[in-house]
Write a protein that holds these residues in place. Structure first.
Motif, mmCIF file in Angstrom:
data_model
loop_
_atom_site.group_PDB
_atom_site.id
_atom_site.type_symbol
_atom_site.label_atom_id
_atom_site.label_comp_id
_atom_site.label_asym_id
_atom_site.label_seq_id
_atom_site.Cartn_x
_atom_site.Cartn_y
_atom_site.Cartn_z
ATOM 1 N N GLY A 59 4.237 -12.731 5.511
ATOM 2 C CA GLY A 59 2.859 -12.301 5.660
ATOM 3 C C GLY A 59 2.043 -13.284 6.465
ATOM 4 O O GLY A 59 2.208 -14.498 6.329
ATOM 5 N N VAL A 60 1.172 -12.768 7.312
ATOM 6 C CA VAL A 60 0.305 -13.590 8.146
ATOM 7 C C VAL A 60 -1.150 -13.454 7.711
ATOM 8 O O VAL A 60 -1.836 -14.447 7.491
ATOM 9 N N SER A 61 -1.588 -12.216 7.570
ATOM 10 C CA SER A 61 -2.986 -11.974 7.216
ATOM 11 C C SER A 61 -3.121 -10.543 6.715
ATOM 12 O O SER A 61 -2.307 -9.684 7.053
ATOM 13 N N CYS A 62 -4.141 -10.307 5.902
ATOM 14 C CA CYS A 62 -4.409 -8.943 5.461
ATOM 15 C C CYS A 62 -5.914 -8.773 5.268
ATOM 16 O O CYS A 62 -6.654 -9.753 5.138
ATOM 17 N N TYR A 97 -4.669 -5.815 -2.846
ATOM 18 C CA TYR A 97 -5.845 -6.541 -2.361
ATOM 19 C C TYR A 97 -5.517 -8.024 -2.217
ATOM 20 O O TYR A 97 -5.166 -8.682 -3.191
ATOM 21 N N GLY A 98 -5.597 -8.534 -0.996
ATOM 22 C CA GLY A 98 -5.315 -9.939 -0.759
ATOM 23 C C GLY A 98 -3.857 -10.325 -0.870
ATOM 24 O O GLY A 98 -3.527 -11.505 -0.901
ATOM 25 N N ASP A 99 -2.989 -9.335 -0.886
ATOM 26 C CA ASP A 99 -1.563 -9.582 -1.122
ATOM 27 C C ASP A 99 -0.817 -9.694 0.201
ATOM 28 O O ASP A 99 -0.861 -8.783 1.024
ATOM 29 N N LEU A 100 -0.125 -10.803 0.420
ATOM 30 C CA LEU A 100 0.647 -11.013 1.642
ATOM 31 C C LEU A 100 2.151 -10.868 1.411
ATOM 32 O O LEU A 100 2.948 -11.273 2.256
ATOM 33 N N CYS A 125 2.325 -4.431 11.595
ATOM 34 C CA CYS A 125 1.231 -4.127 10.681
ATOM 35 C C CYS A 125 1.761 -3.169 9.620
ATOM 36 O O CYS A 125 2.716 -2.419 9.851
ATOM 37 N N ALA A 126 1.147 -3.238 8.460
ATOM 38 C CA ALA A 126 1.593 -2.438 7.326
ATOM 39 C C ALA A 126 0.393 -2.057 6.481
ATOM 40 O O ALA A 126 -0.650 -2.716 6.525
ATOM 41 N N ALA A 127 0.564 -0.992 5.715
ATOM 42 C CA ALA A 127 -0.531 -0.496 4.889
ATOM 43 C C ALA A 127 -0.070 -0.273 3.457
ATOM 44 O O ALA A 127 1.071 0.115 3.213
ATOM 45 N N THR A 128 -0.965 -0.545 2.552
ATOM 46 C CA THR A 128 -0.752 -0.176 1.169
ATOM 47 C C THR A 128 -1.950 0.629 0.701
ATOM 48 O O THR A 128 -3.085 0.265 0.970
ATOM 49 N N ALA A 174 -10.482 3.750 4.427
ATOM 50 C CA ALA A 174 -11.348 2.981 3.531
ATOM 51 C C ALA A 174 -10.684 2.669 2.200
ATOM 52 O O ALA A 174 -11.139 1.785 1.475
ATOM 53 N N ASP A 175 -9.626 3.364 1.864
ATOM 54 C CA ASP A 175 -8.960 3.160 0.578
ATOM 55 C C ASP A 175 -7.744 2.245 0.678
ATOM 56 O O ASP A 175 -7.028 2.058 -0.303
ATOM 57 N N SER A 176 -7.496 1.703 1.843
ATOM 58 C CA SER A 176 -6.244 0.975 2.057
ATOM 59 C C SER A 176 -6.469 -0.508 2.268
ATOM 60 O O SER A 176 -7.580 -0.968 2.520
ATOM 61 N N ASN A 177 -5.395 -1.232 2.155
ATOM 62 C CA ASN A 177 -5.348 -2.626 2.588
ATOM 63 C C ASN A 177 -4.309 -2.709 3.702
ATOM 64 O O ASN A 177 -3.220 -2.153 3.584
ATOM 65 N N ILE A 178 -4.659 -3.379 4.768
ATOM 66 C CA ILE A 178 -3.791 -3.493 5.935
ATOM 67 C C ILE A 178 -3.383 -4.939 6.122
ATOM 68 O O ILE A 178 -4.211 -5.844 6.033
ATOM 69 N N GLY A 179 -2.115 -5.140 6.381
ATOM 70 C CA GLY A 179 -1.609 -6.494 6.568
ATOM 71 C C GLY A 179 -0.873 -6.655 7.881
ATOM 72 O O GLY A 179 -0.364 -5.688 8.445
ATOM 73 N N TRP A 180 -0.845 -7.893 8.341
ATOM 74 C CA TRP A 180 -0.030 -8.267 9.494
ATOM 75 C C TRP A 180 1.088 -9.184 9.001
ATOM 76 O O TRP A 180 0.829 -10.132 8.243
ATOM 77 N N PHE A 181 2.276 -8.908 9.483
ATOM 78 C CA PHE A 181 3.446 -9.677 9.114
ATOM 79 C C PHE A 181 4.193 -10.049 10.389
ATOM 80 O O PHE A 181 3.978 -9.458 11.438
#
Length: 125
Positions: free
Chosen positions: A47-50, A104-107, A96-99, A30-37
């Motif tokens: 970056g593709v989506s997050c 937030y919203g960062d690709l 996939c990657a996590a921060t 719940a504290d993370s942002n996940i992205g697809w690259f």
């Protein structure tokens, strides 16, 4: 340990669909942002989506808008990337990657601290 496990890639014809999954562990989802690259041969990773795990907001690169959809299942600590109307130029290894801090919203690849192993997506013409 923080782990991300990407899966769901494969070979599909142009116009087809695939759904990628990213299972995460080792941190508070719940504290993370996940992205697809993705990274195509000879090209830089892009970056593709997050998605924000806190509010579920999704963000997309222009190349993905209208065709891809990102979602999450917090109960399963899993993020999905539904890819429709696939094109040969979508061929790449998808990561996939996590921060855990910001992003937030960062690709940008530089915003992410943890990466999965990648899954190959091949779209034939």
């Amino acid at each position: 340990d923080v782990q991300l496990q990407a899966s769901g890639g494969g070979l599909v014809q142009a116009g087809g669909s695939l759904r990628l999954s990213c299972v995460v562990s080792g941190f508070t989802f719940a504290d993370s942002n996940i992205g697809w690259f993705r990274q195509a041969p000879g090209k830089e990773r892009e970056g593709v989506s997050c998605i924000s795990s806190s509010d579920g907001s999704g963000f997309y690169a222009d190349s993905a808008k209208g065709r891809f959809g990102i979602s999450k299942d917090s109960a399963k600590n899993t993020v999905y990337l539904q890819m429709n109307s696939l094109k040969p130029e979508d061929t790449a290894v998808y990561y996939c990657a996590a921060t855990l801090y910001g992003g937030y919203g960062d690709l940008s690849i530089y915003a992410y601290d943890y990466w999965g192993q990648g899954t190959q997506v091949t779209v034939s013409s």
